[in-house]
Design an enzyme around this catalytic site. Structure first.
Site, PDB file in Angstrom:
ATOM      1  N   GLU A 171      -4.157  -5.084 -11.123  1.00 19.91           N
ATOM      2  CA  GLU A 171      -4.824  -3.771 -10.931  1.00 19.91           C
ATOM      3  C   GLU A 171      -4.755  -2.878 -12.174  1.00 19.91           C
ATOM      4  N   MET A 203       0.842  -1.188   0.000  1.00 17.71           N
ATOM      5  CA  MET A 203       0.000   0.000   0.000  1.00 17.71           C
ATOM      6  C   MET A 203       0.876   1.236   0.000  1.00 17.71           C
ATOM      7  N   LEU A 251     -16.014  19.034   9.267  1.00 16.12           N
ATOM      8  CA  LEU A 251     -15.663  18.048  10.292  1.00 16.12           C
ATOM      9  C   LEU A 251     -15.917  16.646   9.756  1.00 16.12           C
ATOM     10  N   ARG A 262       1.948 -10.792  -8.254  1.00 12.85           N
ATOM     11  CA  ARG A 262       0.554 -10.374  -8.000  1.00 12.85           C
ATOM     12  C   ARG A 262      -0.202 -10.496  -9.314  1.00 12.85           C
ATOM     13  N   HIS A 315      -7.805  -0.556 -11.707  1.00 12.62           N
ATOM     14  CA  HIS A 315      -8.184   0.714 -11.072  1.00 12.62           C
ATOM     15  C   HIS A 315      -9.266   1.444 -11.868  1.00 12.62           C
ATOM     16  N   GLN A 333     -10.763   7.026   3.800  1.00  9.53           N
ATOM     17  CA  GLN A 333     -10.685   8.481   3.944  1.00  9.53           C
ATOM     18  C   GLN A 333      -9.290   9.004   4.254  1.00  9.53           C
ATOM     19  N   LYS A 339     -22.351   0.522   6.073  1.00 11.04           N
ATOM     20  CA  LYS A 339     -21.421   1.110   7.051  1.00 11.04           C
ATOM     21  C   LYS A 339     -21.424   0.311   8.346  1.00 11.04           C
ATOM     22  N   TYR A 380      -2.096  -2.229 -14.039  1.00  7.67           N
ATOM     23  CA  TYR A 380      -0.809  -1.572 -14.280  1.00  7.67           C
ATOM     24  C   TYR A 380      -0.100  -2.194 -15.495  1.00  7.67           C
TER      25      TYR A 380
HETATM   26  P1  FAD Z   1     -20.157  13.903  17.949  1.00  4.26           P
HETATM   27  O1  FAD Z   1     -20.044  12.652  17.238  1.00  4.26           O
HETATM   28  O2  FAD Z   1     -21.269  14.813  17.587  1.00  4.26           O
HETATM   29  O3  FAD Z   1     -20.222  13.573  19.501  1.00  4.26           O
HETATM   30  C1  FAD Z   1     -20.497  14.531  20.494  1.00  4.26           C
HETATM   31  C2  FAD Z   1     -21.009  13.820  21.747  1.00  4.26           C
HETATM   32  O4  FAD Z   1     -21.072  14.739  22.825  1.00  4.26           O
HETATM   33  C3  FAD Z   1     -22.412  13.259  21.579  1.00  4.26           C
HETATM   34  O5  FAD Z   1     -22.429  11.891  21.939  1.00  4.26           O
HETATM   35  C4  FAD Z   1     -23.246  14.086  22.559  1.00  4.26           C
HETATM   36  O6  FAD Z   1     -24.316  13.346  23.123  1.00  4.26           O
HETATM   37  C5  FAD Z   1     -22.220  14.447  23.597  1.00  4.26           C
HETATM   38  N1  FAD Z   1     -22.540  15.638  24.386  1.00  4.26           N
HETATM   39  C6  FAD Z   1     -22.859  16.870  23.926  1.00  4.26           C
HETATM   40  N2  FAD Z   1     -23.032  17.714  24.974  1.00  4.26           N
HETATM   41  C7  FAD Z   1     -22.801  16.994  26.098  1.00  4.26           C
HETATM   42  C8  FAD Z   1     -22.801  17.296  27.492  1.00  4.26           C
HETATM   43  N3  FAD Z   1     -23.052  18.527  27.948  1.00  4.26           N
HETATM   44  N4  FAD Z   1     -22.531  16.324  28.359  1.00  4.26           N
HETATM   45  C9  FAD Z   1     -22.251  15.063  27.943  1.00  4.26           C
HETATM   46  N5  FAD Z   1     -22.235  14.718  26.642  1.00  4.26           N
HETATM   47  C10 FAD Z   1     -22.494  15.681  25.733  1.00  4.26           C
HETATM   48  N6  FAD Z   1     -17.531  10.922   9.292  1.00  4.26           N
HETATM   49  C11 FAD Z   1     -16.588  10.340   8.600  1.00  4.26           C
HETATM   50  O7  FAD Z   1     -15.435  10.710   8.730  1.00  4.26           O
HETATM   51  N7  FAD Z   1     -16.866   9.315   7.753  1.00  4.26           N
HETATM   52  C12 FAD Z   1     -18.106   8.864   7.574  1.00  4.26           C
HETATM   53  O8  FAD Z   1     -18.320   7.942   6.773  1.00  4.26           O
HETATM   54  C13 FAD Z   1     -19.141   9.458   8.305  1.00  4.26           C
HETATM   55  N8  FAD Z   1     -20.400   9.051   8.151  1.00  4.26           N
HETATM   56  C14 FAD Z   1     -21.380   9.652   8.863  1.00  4.26           C
HETATM   57  C15 FAD Z   1     -22.674   9.238   8.666  1.00  4.26           C
HETATM   58  C16 FAD Z   1     -23.700   9.831   9.364  1.00  4.26           C
HETATM   59  C17 FAD Z   1     -25.096   9.379   9.137  1.00  4.26           C
HETATM   60  C18 FAD Z   1     -23.409  10.871  10.294  1.00  4.26           C
HETATM   61  C19 FAD Z   1     -24.503  11.520  11.077  1.00  4.26           C
HETATM   62  C20 FAD Z   1     -22.117  11.297  10.467  1.00  4.26           C
HETATM   63  C21 FAD Z   1     -21.092  10.707   9.744  1.00  4.26           C
HETATM   64  N9  FAD Z   1     -19.784  11.124   9.872  1.00  4.26           N
HETATM   65  C22 FAD Z   1     -18.808  10.515   9.171  1.00  4.26           C
HETATM   66  C23 FAD Z   1     -19.426  12.283  10.684  1.00  4.26           C
HETATM   67  C24 FAD Z   1     -18.785  11.882  12.021  1.00  4.26           C
HETATM   68  O9  FAD Z   1     -19.605  10.968  12.675  1.00  4.26           O
HETATM   69  C25 FAD Z   1     -18.545  13.132  12.848  1.00  4.26           C
HETATM   70  O10 FAD Z   1     -17.632  13.966  12.183  1.00  4.26           O
HETATM   71  C26 FAD Z   1     -18.004  12.787  14.222  1.00  4.26           C
HETATM   72  O11 FAD Z   1     -18.910  11.976  14.915  1.00  4.26           O
HETATM   73  C27 FAD Z   1     -17.760  14.043  15.045  1.00  4.26           C
HETATM   74  O12 FAD Z   1     -17.239  13.641  16.279  1.00  4.26           O
HETATM   75  P2  FAD Z   1     -17.335  14.529  17.578  1.00  4.26           P
HETATM   76  O13 FAD Z   1     -16.801  13.684  18.672  1.00  4.26           O
HETATM   77  O14 FAD Z   1     -16.708  15.850  17.343  1.00  4.26           O
HETATM   78  O15 FAD Z   1     -18.878  14.813  17.806  1.00  4.26           O
HETATM   79  P1  NAP Z   2     -21.662  18.797   4.486  1.00  6.57           P
HETATM   80  O1  NAP Z   2     -20.902  17.779   3.764  1.00  6.57           O
HETATM   81  O2  NAP Z   2     -21.029  20.107   4.788  1.00  6.57           O
HETATM   82  O3  NAP Z   2     -22.989  19.031   3.659  1.00  6.57           O
HETATM   83  C1  NAP Z   2     -23.955  19.935   4.054  1.00  6.57           C
HETATM   84  C2  NAP Z   2     -25.006  20.062   2.935  1.00  6.57           C
HETATM   85  O4  NAP Z   2     -25.975  20.985   3.350  1.00  6.57           O
HETATM   86  C3  NAP Z   2     -24.452  20.560   1.637  1.00  6.57           C
HETATM   87  O5  NAP Z   2     -25.042  19.815   0.605  1.00  6.57           O
HETATM   88  C4  NAP Z   2     -24.879  22.012   1.577  1.00  6.57           C
HETATM   89  O6  NAP Z   2     -25.046  22.247   0.191  1.00  6.57           O
HETATM   90  C5  NAP Z   2     -26.148  22.027   2.389  1.00  6.57           C
HETATM   91  N1  NAP Z   2     -26.374  23.261   3.160  1.00  6.57           N
HETATM   92  C6  NAP Z   2     -25.484  23.931   3.908  1.00  6.57           C
HETATM   93  N2  NAP Z   2     -26.068  24.998   4.482  1.00  6.57           N
HETATM   94  C7  NAP Z   2     -27.358  24.996   4.098  1.00  6.57           C
HETATM   95  C8  NAP Z   2     -28.460  25.840   4.351  1.00  6.57           C
HETATM   96  N3  NAP Z   2     -28.352  26.917   5.128  1.00  6.57           N
HETATM   97  N4  NAP Z   2     -29.637  25.549   3.769  1.00  6.57           N
HETATM   98  C9  NAP Z   2     -29.767  24.469   2.970  1.00  6.57           C
HETATM   99  N5  NAP Z   2     -28.738  23.635   2.679  1.00  6.57           N
HETATM  100  C10 NAP Z   2     -27.553  23.901   3.247  1.00  6.57           C
HETATM  101  O7  NAP Z   2     -22.146  18.248   5.875  1.00  6.57           O
HETATM  102  P2  NAP Z   2     -22.889  16.902   6.258  1.00  6.57           P
HETATM  103  O8  NAP Z   2     -23.510  16.243   5.093  1.00  6.57           O
HETATM  104  O9  NAP Z   2     -23.748  17.327   7.387  1.00  6.57           O
HETATM  105  O10 NAP Z   2     -21.728  15.994   6.786  1.00  6.57           O
HETATM  106  C11 NAP Z   2     -21.007  16.363   7.956  1.00  6.57           C
HETATM  107  C12 NAP Z   2     -19.619  15.821   7.915  1.00  6.57           C
HETATM  108  O11 NAP Z   2     -19.655  14.417   8.046  1.00  6.57           O
HETATM  109  C13 NAP Z   2     -18.956  16.147   6.607  1.00  6.57           C
HETATM  110  O12 NAP Z   2     -17.752  16.843   6.844  1.00  6.57           O
HETATM  111  C14 NAP Z   2     -18.671  14.830   5.978  1.00  6.57           C
HETATM  112  O13 NAP Z   2     -17.344  14.772   5.491  1.00  6.57           O
HETATM  113  C15 NAP Z   2     -18.834  13.823   7.093  1.00  6.57           C
HETATM  114  N6  NAP Z   2     -19.444  12.632   6.494  1.00  6.57           N
HETATM  115  C16 NAP Z   2     -18.678  11.867   5.695  1.00  6.57           C
HETATM  116  C17 NAP Z   2     -19.244  10.773   5.090  1.00  6.57           C
HETATM  117  C18 NAP Z   2     -18.406   9.881   4.205  1.00  6.57           C
HETATM  118  O14 NAP Z   2     -18.926   8.926   3.652  1.00  6.57           O
HETATM  119  N7  NAP Z   2     -17.127  10.111   4.069  1.00  6.57           N
HETATM  120  C19 NAP Z   2     -20.559  10.481   5.267  1.00  6.57           C
HETATM  121  C20 NAP Z   2     -21.312  11.288   6.080  1.00  6.57           C
HETATM  122  C21 NAP Z   2     -20.742  12.381   6.675  1.00  6.57           C
HETATM  123  P3  NAP Z   2     -25.537  23.627  -0.439  1.00  6.57           P
HETATM  124  O15 NAP Z   2     -24.943  24.683   0.454  1.00  6.57           O
HETATM  125  O16 NAP Z   2     -25.012  23.632  -1.820  1.00  6.57           O
HETATM  126  O17 NAP Z   2     -27.003  23.560  -0.416  1.00  6.57           O
HETATM  127 FE1  SF4 Z   3      -7.842   3.475   5.653  1.00  7.85          FE
HETATM  128 FE2  SF4 Z   3     -10.175   3.902   6.885  1.00  7.85          FE
HETATM  129 FE3  SF4 Z   3      -8.979   1.499   7.053  1.00  7.85          FE
HETATM  130 FE4  SF4 Z   3      -7.940   3.551   8.309  1.00  7.85          FE
HETATM  131  S1  SF4 Z   3      -9.940   2.667   8.712  1.00  7.85           S
HETATM  132  S2  SF4 Z   3      -6.845   2.083   7.049  1.00  7.85           S
HETATM  133  S3  SF4 Z   3      -8.393   5.231   6.895  1.00  7.85           S
HETATM  134  S4  SF4 Z   3      -9.742   2.455   5.200  1.00  7.85           S
END
Ligand code: FAD
Ligand code: NAP
Ligand code: SF4
Length: 685
Positions: free
Chosen positions: A176, A37, A669, A226, A264, A351, A433, A178
């Site tokens: 792949e 890798m 984020l 490979r 690829h 990612q 997922k 290549y």
């Molecule tokens: P959060 O996950 O939001 O966690 C915050 C925690 O703090 C929560 O559990 C909340 O209950 C707790 N909390 C808040 N206030 C308090 C308090 N006062 N006391 C105690 N607890 C409290 N990211 C990726 O990188 N790849 C993905 O494929 C991906 N897929 C996603 C799919 C979905 C459907 C969603 C919703 C998100 C996805 N994300 C993905 C985004 C990712 O999950 C977030 O970026 C990540 O969870 C952020 O982590 P965090 O710890 O900052 O916050």
């Molecule tokens: P996001 O990727 O920033 O997307 C937000 C969406 O909302 C965009 O489509 C944006 O498009 C729209 N939007 C923003 N402000 C708006 C407003 N005021 N009114 C209406 N539409 C608005 O955020 P997210 O989908 O919430 O995901 C959060 C984070 O989790 C992301 O950073 C992402 O990387 C991560 N995540 C990753 C995966 C993955 O598979 N890698 C999966 C899920 C989440 P327009 O502004 O063009 O409308």
């Molecule tokens: Fe790559 Fe995601 Fe596996 Fe880490 S968890 S090695 S970033 S595929």
């Protein structure tokens, strides 16, 4: 090695995985091959000490045999300008750093020789024919007969130098899509000389490379080939050709044959998280018995029990894992010592590894921010433990609490919800997922091992935190969904993604999703999935049908017509930006999400303005026209805002909290940043 010492005192939980493999002139300690890798550390001499530390940590963790990322045998074979090369004695010193570090840990390491051919990202690209690859920017130069011979010589010279550099062997990259693969397939080889036309001519190149390499390196040096066993492109090889090639490669002197799946440029996922675990082991299995040398199976094997099952069933002699060893360098030693629940499992998100490499950055790992940063991010035991409060058990808080606790701090983790995980508790519900469960299992165990006091169902207040005599307060309180300003948003048909994914809200037959970011796409996946059927990520034959992969291996390239999955709902996925929806999703996975939704009939609209919501549905305007989407439900996925209500009150109490993850910066984020934020802060406290 560590795994042997432990294996002696505990019953061997994985007898096939941990069985030695006698190659005649050397014996591998177990059946785990760390697959090649690219990390991005191979390309510059000054990064080799980091590469050495990266591999040394994997050797220490008990991997049977490591294969490096691709190293070019000459400039034509570079992945990109000045990519990692072993073509002259001037390159030896840097490679010796790697081999020395691995051997010092008792490990073994082969160097992969990779010639990219038409996949090169530079203008020196060469190939059997002048046919530009759909995924590369340059049309390659067609090689003359003598030019082909010079590439063979370059492979051989690189292998000889690899031996001089201290490697235990080489892997010749023949899959792949290549350079070598490009000679094998009529898709890319239109030559009429001795390197093209008939199958015998098309396989001349790999056989010349393998036989001349074997002759040059001697008998006691590992030579892995490979082999592309399933091209997944039109004009690829057929099964009879693949078997013939495997036999010929064995005859030419290969020690081991490794499995390659998919070029690829194939438009079929082969390693991403929606691919079932061990999805392609049946392909390697089919070759078993056709050759006498050991076979390695590959792709989406991330769990020791799965690996053990494949080996016990006789599907292969070794298993290849690349990303799982980024995620956890101690995978083997943990498996060997019965600590499977401590393995930090690769969730196949791509990612932080592949996506970063494609952006010309150094690979790391979403679930293990130390990967590729072994010399920089060090978790040292503390001499004077401190009392630390971490608020929020999402990915950021979990990583912070676990690392701080492991270092010896006394950590209390507050979580408002009844379970740890934060937004991962929504992510894990998305079909495809399922692996996200593993990250939560890992952290749950880490918190136990680190002695972290976990207070679930406890929404921490500034008073709790101020009165707790904590030396540090870390806010990992994450984000809250953004509420967009759209007239009628209070209508009963409007839901947030949290309502849908966490609270189980009922969603109608027709749906508009506002926001087409990562979460909008995931919600579309969730709602377009037929909930009465298991996700195809959990069902190998269903996955193969969905993507049109021929499990009988009678079709050339392994391709048949894909089944059209359909959707139980009519779905519109909307965004305001005029750019194509999903353009900003992961480089190596975004296309899969876009294609999946397209095939299910999800309509993606860009450049939309949201006019109003009422009992008729959602009215939008697009390109000067206004239209009503008469939908039953509207799901808002419009991004997020940081949740940091505690900051002011804490500051008023004289505490200055650390902010990590979404509570620090919500924009862009993702879990990679959240976990890295948490781990880095914990390493510094
Ligand atoms: P959060 O996950 O939001 O966690 C915050 C925690 O703090 C929560 O559990 C909340 O209950 C707790 N909390 C808040 N206030 C308090 C308090 N006062 N006391 C105690 N607890 C409290 N990211 C990726 O990188 N790849 C993905 O494929 C991906 N897929 C996603 C799919 C979905 C459907 C969603 C919703 C998100 C996805 N994300 C993905 C985004 C990712 O999950 C977030 O970026 C990540 O969870 C952020 O982590 P965090 O710890 O900052 O916050
Ligand atoms: P996001 O990727 O920033 O997307 C937000 C969406 O909302 C965009 O489509 C944006 O498009 C729209 N939007 C923003 N402000 C708006 C407003 N005021 N009114 C209406 N539409 C608005 O955020 P997210 O989908 O919430 O995901 C959060 C984070 O989790 C992301 O950073 C992402 O990387 C991560 N995540 C990753 C995966 C993955 O598979 N890698 C999966 C899920 C989440 P327009 O502004 O063009 O409308
Ligand atoms: Fe790559 Fe995601 Fe596996 Fe880490 S968890 S090695 S970033 S595929």
């Amino acid at each position: 090695m560590a795994c042997y010492i432990i294996a002696r005192v505990t019953p061997n939980p994985f007898p096939h995985l941990l069985a030695p493999l006698d190659l005649g002139f050397t014996t591998l300690p177990n059946r785990v091959l760390m697959g090649s890798m690219h990390t991005g550390l191979e390309d510059r001499a000054e990064d080799f000490p980091k590469l050495a530390a990266f591999f040394a940590e994997r050797a220490r963790g008990g991997v049977g045999l490591i294969v490096t990322g691709g190293i070019a045998p000459n400039a034509a074979g570079w992945t990109k300008p000045f990519a990692g090369t072993l073509s002259g004695r001037r390159h030896l010193a840097r490679h010796r750093l790697v081999t020395g570090a691995v051997h010092a840990e008792g490990g073994r390491i082969c160097m992969q020789i990779l010639h990219t051919g038409r996949y090169a990202y530079h203008p020196l690209a060469v190939a059997p024919s002048r046919l530009k690859a759909p995924i590369a920017p340059f049309a390659p130069r067609e090689l003359s007969d003598a030019g082909v011979g010079r590439q063979v010589t370059a492979f051989v010279r690189s292998a000889v130098l690899a031996r001089e550099a201290g490697y235990d062997g080489v892997e010749v990259m023949g899959s792949e899509g290549y350079f070598i693969n490009q000679f094998l397939a009529t898709r890319t080889n239109r030559r009429v000389d001795r390197w093209g036309g008939s199958w015998a001519n098309r396989m001349r190149l790999p056989l010349e490379i393998v036989s001349r390499t074997r002759a040059a390196i001697g008998p006691d040096f590992i030579l892995i080939y490979r082999l592309s066993m399933l091209d997944l492109v039109e004009g690829g090889s057929d099964w009879a050709e693949i078997v013939e090639l495997a036999r010929a490669v064995e005859g030419a002197g290969a020690t081991i044959i490794n499995t390659g799946i998919g070029w690829h440029e194939a438009r079929i996922p082969t390693i991403a998280t929606m691919v079932p675990r061990a999805a392609f082991a049946w392909v390697t299995r089919k070759l078993k018995g056709a050759v006498g040398i050991p076979l390695v199976t590959s792709n989406r094997i991330n769990d020791p029990a799965v690996a053990e099952r494949l080996l016990a069933a006789g599907d292969a002699d070794l298993v290849s894992m690349a990303r799982p060893l980024l995620a956890d360098p101690d995978f083997v030693v943990k498996a060997a010592s019965g600590r499977v629940d401590e393995i930090n499992t690769c969730i196949a998100c791509n990612q932080a590894c592949l996506d970063l490499v494609f952006e010309n950055s150094v690979a790391t790992c979403l679930v293990n921010p130390r990967a590729g940063r072994e010399t920089e991010l060090v978790y040292r035991p503390v001499a004077a433990p401190k009392r630390i409060a971490v608020v929020g058990a999402g990915p950021a808080g979990l990583a912070c609490a676990a690392v701080a606790g492991r270092r010896g701090h006394r950590v209390t983790l507050f979580e408002a919800a009844g379970e740890i995980g934060g937004q991962f508790n929504m992510a894990k519900r998305i079909p495809g997922k399922e692996e996200f469960h593993e990250t939560l299992r890992y952290f749950r165990r880490e918190l136990e091992l680190a002695g972290v006091e976990v207070r679930l169902g406890t929404s921490a207040t500034a008073v709790d935190l101020a009165s707790g005599a904590f030396d540090h307060v870390v806010l990992a309180t994450g984000v809250r969904p953004r509420v967009p300003d759209i007239p009628g948003l209070q209508n009963a048909r409007v839901l947030s993604y949290v309502d849908v994914l966490l609270r189980g809200a009922q969603v109608g037959r027709s749906v508009a999703i506002i926001g087409a970011g990562g979460i909008g796409f995931d919600v579309a996946e969730f709602l377009s999935h037929d909930a009465t059927r298991a996700a195809t990520s959990l069902d190998i034959p269903a996955f193969m049908r969905e993507w049109g992969i021929d499990m009988t291996l009678t079709a050339r390239g392994g391709l048949v017509t894909a089944s059209e999955p359909g959707s139980p709902r009519e779905i519109w996925l909307l965004q305001r930006k005029p750019t194509p929806p999903g353009r900003d999703l992961g480089k190596t996975t975004g296309w899969i999400h876009r294609l999946t939704l397209k095939r299910r009939g999800v309509r993606m609209l860009a450049g939309v303005a949201y006019e109003r919501i009422d009992d008729s549905g959602l009215t939008i305007s697009q390109g000067g026209e206004t239209r009503l989407l008469a939908v039953d439900s509207i799901v808002v996925c419009a991004g997020q805002e940081p949740q940091r209500g505690l900051v002011a009150a804490l500051e008023a109490s004289g505490l200055s909290p650390h902010l990590i993850g979404g509570s620090n910066i919500a924009a862009e984020l993702d879990a990679q940043r959240a976990i890295a934020d948490g781990a880095r802060l914990a390493a510094d406290l």
